[in-house]
Scaffold this motif. Structure first.
Motif, short mmCIF file in Angstrom:
data_model
loop_
_atom_site.label_atom_id
_atom_site.label_comp_id
_atom_site.label_asym_id
_atom_site.label_seq_id
_atom_site.Cartn_x
_atom_site.Cartn_y
_atom_site.Cartn_z
N ASP A 152 0.82 -1.21 0.00
CA ASP A 152 0.00 0.00 0.00
C ASP A 152 0.85 1.25 0.00
O ASP A 152 0.45 2.29 -0.54
CB ASP A 152 -0.92 0.00 1.22
CG ASP A 152 -1.94 -1.12 1.15
OD1 ASP A 152 -2.87 -1.01 0.34
OD2 ASP A 152 -1.78 -2.10 1.90
N MET A 153 2.01 1.17 0.63
CA MET A 153 2.89 2.33 0.68
C MET A 153 4.34 1.88 0.61
O MET A 153 4.75 0.97 1.33
CB MET A 153 2.65 3.14 1.95
CG MET A 153 3.42 4.45 1.98
SD MET A 153 2.96 5.45 3.40
CE MET A 153 4.02 6.87 3.13
N ASP A 187 6.17 6.03 -2.81
CA ASP A 187 5.17 6.91 -2.22
C ASP A 187 5.81 7.94 -1.31
O ASP A 187 5.17 8.92 -0.92
CB ASP A 187 4.15 6.08 -1.43
CG ASP A 187 3.40 5.10 -2.31
OD1 ASP A 187 2.63 5.57 -3.16
OD2 ASP A 187 3.61 3.88 -2.16
N GLU A 325 -3.85 5.18 1.87
CA GLU A 325 -3.55 4.40 0.66
C GLU A 325 -4.24 3.04 0.68
O GLU A 325 -4.74 2.55 -0.32
CB GLU A 325 -2.03 4.21 0.52
CG GLU A 325 -1.24 5.49 0.30
CD GLU A 325 -1.48 6.10 -1.05
OE1 GLU A 325 -1.99 5.39 -1.94
OE2 GLU A 325 -1.18 7.30 -1.24
#
Length: 329
Positions: A152-153, A187, A325
């Motif tokens: 997600d990150m 990110d 995210e």
């Protein structure tokens, strides 16, 4: 291994130019890994602390820092790591009493002191085990180039002293993948230490950027005025030795070993002899300490390394983005 000097030199280095054709193999392997399978969803937020270079950027220190912060927020983070230097393929939950560095690697033993830690070469399968054991978020120590688990990150960790080196792929340089490709998935970027290579000027402006530096733990105060011999087996031992010097500790000797070095009988006898010198204190890193036998570890002062953020609010902002995210995924 420790990084060769020509990795930090310019691209015209003779050895770098001679090895450049082999770098196409590194790039080809990376492209194959990226295309071979769709990433698996873990069902909980996944944060990756990775880097674009071969070791030494500070990703484990960053993972430990963010893991502590997530726990302080009331979350149940679990660490996932490949367990470099260990023999197990996993998935295996690390037990600091049952397992040693030879089995799981040195970094997992450090991570397990903060939160449950899993070693496994198959990140997706290991993530499933962690979630089943109660994890409500996962932190990957390394894994930026692993595409089997949805992340997600992604935080790219950069060593301010060396940046991206000579800009070439392994073995001609320190890069695991081209800088542009790695940053396209980033990110956030965390620069650890002073930006000696002026890398900040060339980073994409749209990627969130934070700065932190390594500082020794409070135990270093006990070393003031002592006769110190320091040793370290990390990617860049000079980083540890410089940390001592900056804290006012001038070691009598500094012994460098390769990254993830396994201390054999000859090494242990040598360190024990040095310890017997009158008034000498042996000093090492936490990563090295977990590889020492108990009888020697008790005679060594271990210096823990922590992160001091230039912007105290930066790490919380990064963690807040993790949940955002994940919700958007």
């Amino acid at each position: 291994m420790n990084p060769p000097e020509f990795w930090t030199q310019d691209r015209t280095s003779l050895r770098a130019r001679l090895l450049t054709p082999l770098s196409s193999i590194t790039q080809g392997i990376g492209l194959w890994r990226a295309r071979r399978a769709a990433p698996v969803l873990a069902g909980v937020p996944v944060l990756c602390c990775g880097n674009l270079t071969m070791g030494g950027a500070g990703k484990t220190t960053l993972a430990l820092d963010l893991g502590r912060r997530l726990k302080a927020q009331g979350h149940r983070p679990h660490f996932l790591t490949r367990g470099y230097g260990g023999t197990t393929r996993g998935p295996l939950r690390v037990d600091g009493i049952l397992h040693d560095a030879e089995t799981v690697g040195d970094e997992p033993l450090l991570l397990a002191q903060v939160a449950p830690t899993w070693v496994g070469r198959d990140r997706a399968a290991t993530a499933q085990e962690a979630v089943a054991a109660g994890a409500d978020c996962l932190i990957l120590d390394d894994g930026l180039q692993n595409h089997t688990l949805h992340q997600d990150m992604r935080i790219v960790t950069v060593d301010g002293a060396t940046g991206f080196g000579n800009g070439k792929l392994f073995p001609a340089g320190p890069l695991r993948e081209p800088v542009a490709a790695g940053l396209s998935r980033a990110d956030a970027i965390v620069m650890i230490g002073r930006d000696d290579t002026r890398l900040r000027d060339n980073l994409p402006a749209q990627i969130p950027y934070a700065v932190a530096r390594l500082v020794p733990g409070p135990e270093i105060r006990r070393l003031q005025g002592r006769r110190v011999i320091a040793f370290a087996g990390i990617a860049r031992p000079t980083k540890f030795f410089d940390t001592l010097t900056e804290a006012g500790i001038q070691p009598l000797r500094c012994l460098s070993f390769p990254d993830h070095h396994r201390y054999g009988e000859r090494d242990l006898k040598r360190l024990a002899r040095l310890r017997l010198q009158e008034g000498v204190t042996l000093v090492t890193t936490a990563k090295d300490a977990v590889k020492l036998p108990a009888w020697l570890r008790q005679q060594v002062t271990v210096i823990n390394i922590e992160l001091l953020w230039s912007d105290p609010g930066a790490p919380e902002e990064l963690l807040n983005r993790l949940w955002i995210e994940n919700a958007a995924a």
